[in-house]
Write a protein that holds these residues in place. Structure first.
Motif, PDB file in Angstrom:
ATOM      1  N   LYS A  83       0.825  -1.211   0.000  1.00  0.00           N
ATOM      2  CA  LYS A  83       0.000   0.000   0.000  1.00  0.00           C
ATOM      3  C   LYS A  83       0.856   1.258   0.000  1.00  0.00           C
ATOM      4  N   LEU A  87       1.101   4.303  -2.761  1.00  0.00           N
ATOM      5  CA  LEU A  87       0.917   5.704  -2.373  1.00  0.00           C
ATOM      6  C   LEU A  87       2.080   6.557  -2.851  1.00  0.00           C
ATOM      7  N   SER A  90       1.890   7.172  -6.496  1.00  0.00           N
ATOM      8  CA  SER A  90       0.838   8.143  -6.809  1.00  0.00           C
ATOM      9  C   SER A  90       1.289   9.560  -6.497  1.00  0.00           C
ATOM     10  N   SER A 107      -5.582   7.629  -0.560  1.00  0.00           N
ATOM     11  CA  SER A 107      -4.880   6.424  -0.100  1.00  0.00           C
ATOM     12  C   SER A 107      -5.099   6.179   1.380  1.00  0.00           C
ATOM     13  N   GLU A 111      -7.338   3.083   1.078  1.00  0.00           N
ATOM     14  CA  GLU A 111      -6.406   1.955   1.096  1.00  0.00           C
ATOM     15  C   GLU A 111      -5.992   1.569   2.519  1.00  0.00           C
TER      16      GLU A 111
END
Length: 228
Positions: A83, A87, A90, A107, A111
């Motif tokens: 995860k 992130l 991104s 996120s 997420e």
């Protein structure tokens, strides 16, 4: 009925003699061992062998429990790494401040399942491009959350009512525990905060490593998008 037809009772001495003559009987019939009862001469006292077996059994159970916890932690860390990687990618792909804050909040909320996420930036609201981040003056921030900014270190635990109100606004009454970290690039330019309804969710010295890591990334990505 004559004597030949009468069932003969087997004497204990006969069984003992048979076992003495056939010492490997229980090797060939191991299932019978589970049916035997072997009282100890010590009465209610526990034999040394029994005690050793009990201790070893307890240790084995403890080791199994620890191994299970290690495996669970490893799986949790793998998921957290995946995860976090998504992130960071991104954030690196963001083209402006709005994209950075949007990627961060999406996120965290979707997420990582963080219940409350707040990003506060210090500066002139008219000069900082619109985003989900709240913009306040550094003087206002120092007056209201100065204690959280002094050391430039992460905080994890219970916030007082005034701090919760300033950071989380309308959601302040729902915040049981929180973690915060100042955003610093030369000077302090903001604050990243996350909250949870559970008073014990963010405990002192817990959960700040991840937040501090994300803050380090933001410390490098956000300043170029702020007015000099």
């Amino acid at each position: 009925m004559n004597e030949a037809d009468t069932p003969q009772r087997i004497k204990a001495t006969d069984v003992a003699q048979f076992l003495a003559d056939n010492p490997e009987f229980f090797v060939e019939h191991p299932g019978l061992l589970t049916e035997l009862q072997l009282p100890h001469d010590s009465g209610t006292a526990v034999s040394l062998v029994e005690r050793q077996v009990s201790v070893l059994r307890d240790r084995n159970m403890d080791m199994r429990h620890r191994l299970s916890q290690l495996l669970d932690n490893a799986r949790d860390n793998d998921r957290l790494f995946d995860k976090t990687k998504l992130l960071i990618l991104s954030l690196l792909e963001a083209r402006d401040l709005g994209d950075i804050i949007d990627a961060l909040h999406y996120s965290f909320n979707k997420e990582f399942n963080i219940q409350f996420t707040r990003t506060i930036l210090f500066g002139d609201v008219d000069k900082i491009a619109g985003s989900e981040a709240r913009v306040v003056s550094i003087f206002d921030a120092r007056e209201n959350i100065g204690a959280l900014l002094k050391s430039n270190r992460s905080f994890c635990g219970h916030l007082d009512d005034a701090h919760k109100q300033y950071i989380f606004g309308d959601a302040a009454s729902e915040i049981g525990s929180a973690a915060t970290v100042p955003l610093v690039h030369g000077n302090t330019f903001g604050l990243l905060a996350i909250g949870n309804r559970d008073p014990k969710y963010y405990r002192s010295s817990m959960g700040t490593l991840f937040l501090a890591y994300i803050a380090e990334v933001l410390n490098r990505l956000i300043p170029p998008h702020l007015p000099s």
